[in-house]
Design a protein around this motif. Sequence first.
Motif, PDB file in Angstrom:
ATOM      1  N   ASN A 113       0.822  -1.218   0.000  1.00 49.05           N
ATOM      2  CA  ASN A 113       0.000   0.000   0.000  1.00 49.05           C
ATOM      3  C   ASN A 113       0.847   1.255   0.000  1.00 49.05           C
ATOM      4  OD1 ASN A 113      -2.393  -1.297  -0.166  1.00 49.05           O
ATOM      5  ND2 ASN A 113      -2.756  -1.342   2.051  1.00 49.05           N
ATOM      6  N   GLN A 114       1.908   1.211   0.793  1.00 45.78           N
ATOM      7  CA  GLN A 114       2.759   2.397   0.885  1.00 45.78           C
ATOM      8  C   GLN A 114       3.438   2.720  -0.450  1.00 45.78           C
ATOM      9  OE1 GLN A 114       5.290   1.752   4.231  1.00 45.78           O
ATOM     10  NE2 GLN A 114       3.954   3.020   5.505  1.00 45.78           N
ATOM     11  N   SER A 116       2.616   1.728  -3.421  1.00 46.02           N
ATOM     12  CA  SER A 116       1.650   2.003  -4.501  1.00 46.02           C
ATOM     13  C   SER A 116       1.384   3.498  -4.662  1.00 46.02           C
ATOM     14  CB  SER A 116       0.318   1.308  -4.213  1.00 46.02           C
ATOM     15  OG  SER A 116       0.514  -0.070  -4.180  1.00 46.02           O
ATOM     16  N   LYS A 117       1.450   4.229  -3.537  1.00 49.60           N
ATOM     17  CA  LYS A 117       1.149   5.671  -3.595  1.00 49.60           C
ATOM     18  C   LYS A 117       2.147   6.412  -4.475  1.00 49.60           C
ATOM     19  CE  LYS A 117      -0.780   5.568   0.991  1.00 49.60           C
ATOM     20  NZ  LYS A 117      -0.210   5.455   2.321  1.00 49.60           N
ATOM     21  N   SER A 118       3.407   5.941  -4.480  1.00 46.21           N
ATOM     22  CA  SER A 118       4.392   6.642  -5.316  1.00 46.21           C
ATOM     23  C   SER A 118       4.562   5.985  -6.685  1.00 46.21           C
ATOM     24  CB  SER A 118       5.734   6.742  -4.591  1.00 46.21           C
ATOM     25  OG  SER A 118       6.066   5.518  -4.026  1.00 46.21           O
ATOM     26  N   ASN A 121      -0.897   6.587 -10.366  1.00 41.80           N
ATOM     27  CA  ASN A 121      -1.864   7.683 -10.173  1.00 41.80           C
ATOM     28  C   ASN A 121      -3.136   7.101  -9.574  1.00 41.80           C
ATOM     29  OD1 ASN A 121       0.071   8.999 -11.601  1.00 41.80           O
ATOM     30  ND2 ASN A 121      -1.017   8.783 -13.569  1.00 41.80           N
ATOM     31  N   ASP A 122      -3.282   5.796  -9.706  1.00 40.67           N
ATOM     32  CA  ASP A 122      -4.439   5.132  -9.123  1.00 40.67           C
ATOM     33  C   ASP A 122      -3.920   4.032  -8.184  1.00 40.67           C
ATOM     34  OD1 ASP A 122      -6.755   3.873  -8.540  1.00 40.67           O
ATOM     35  OD2 ASP A 122      -7.494   3.806 -10.614  1.00 40.67           O
ATOM     36  N   PRO A 123      -3.422   4.453  -6.994  1.00 42.10           N
ATOM     37  CA  PRO A 123      -2.737   3.502  -6.112  1.00 42.10           C
ATOM     38  C   PRO A 123      -3.584   2.288  -5.747  1.00 42.10           C
ATOM     39  CG  PRO A 123      -2.548   5.729  -5.249  1.00 42.10           C
ATOM     40  CD  PRO A 123      -3.468   5.808  -6.423  1.00 42.10           C
ATOM     41  N   SER A 124      -4.911   2.478  -5.617  1.00 44.79           N
ATOM     42  CA  SER A 124      -5.706   1.319  -5.175  1.00 44.79           C
ATOM     43  C   SER A 124      -5.774   0.256  -6.281  1.00 44.79           C
ATOM     44  CB  SER A 124      -7.096   1.732  -4.703  1.00 44.79           C
ATOM     45  OG  SER A 124      -7.770   2.307  -5.767  1.00 44.79           O
ATOM     46  N   SER A 127      -2.289  -1.437  -6.141  1.00 46.97           N
ATOM     47  CA  SER A 127      -2.098  -2.328  -4.986  1.00 46.97           C
ATOM     48  C   SER A 127      -3.014  -3.543  -5.059  1.00 46.97           C
ATOM     49  CB  SER A 127      -2.227  -1.587  -3.660  1.00 46.97           C
ATOM     50  OG  SER A 127      -3.535  -1.192  -3.463  1.00 46.97           O
TER      51      SER A 127
END
Length: 327
Positions: A113-114, A116-118, A121-124, A127
């Motif tokens: 999860n962490q 994925s944020k970087s 643009n669509d981290p969810s 992840s």
Amino acid sequence: MVVASPTPFRSEKIQAFELPIIDLSLERPEVSKLIVKACEDYGFFMVINHSVPEDIIAKMEQESLNFFAKPVCEKQKAGPANPVGYGCKNIGFNGDIGEVEYLLLNTSPLSINQLSKSVSNDPSNFSSAVSDYIQAVREVACEILDLMAEGLWVPDTAVFSRLIRDVDSDSLFRLNHYPTTVLCKDKDTSVSYNNSNMVGFGEHTDPQIVTLLRSNDVGGLQISLHDGVWTPVPPHPTAFCVNVGDVLQAMTNGRFVSVRHRALINSYKPRMSMAYFAAPPLHSWITALPEIIHRPPLYKPFTWAEYKKTAHSLRLGDGRLTLFRTC
Ligand code: GA4
């Protein structure tokens, strides 16, 4: 324009060979015998009819493509690889270089999860693609590890898979992008040449228990067989390529072999691969299984944390397991 194809490996012998392709839907004990034989003879094999759904692979491949297609400055937001994160050309901490860019992830949900944020643009979306893929591939890895234990006549057939099912398992997931050839010009002779056969990822063994690799339809993986001859592993449209890692070699007291392999870059097509490295928790003690020791133990007991630290203190191609030999 003269296009030659000089290679750093001109003197090396390359041998055509077919890796065993093992059908996981075969009956037991047939399938476990085939797996044990492949682990003893080559340390590598392919599996077909595995349970990883095509759409889960396709979704992960798409996320990987999206990531590597981003501008460098965007990708660098997920780096540098330390050891997880985005890396380009630099491998490990001791000066190894390859024609590869990659994203290395720890497989714990928090870590996915962490990062994925970087990464996206669509981290969810990213992840969930990673989590679904890892979950499905871990299941296949566990099935294969249980079959190995069965084939070795170890009564506790979960002895290997338990290590990677553990919530504290230190398993990793790696996305690799190997670019295509670049035309280079020799400044003295003005001869242009392509850099096919350049090393994408240099020769090494995998430190973990087992690795499951998927690649697109582009070749590049080579393994070093008994006589040190480099042998290409052709890509397979649906199979996973499975290889024994150093920890499994130690746990089987050298009966299974962790074999050196490398990835070369292809002249015409970029190669993408996704590797799941199944590892024990950091505090796990690695020793040969008593059922397998028919000769004195080859390796001193070590923890995975200790082994990993040693791996990171060495160069990619250095032998690590030999440092733990009893004699
Ligand atoms: C090889 C297998 C995996 O890709 C990896 C690699 C790791 C890294 O890229 O950071 C290492 C390499 C690998 C073995 C020796 C050390 C550690 C680079 C390096 C020089 C992620 C792994 O676990 O070990």
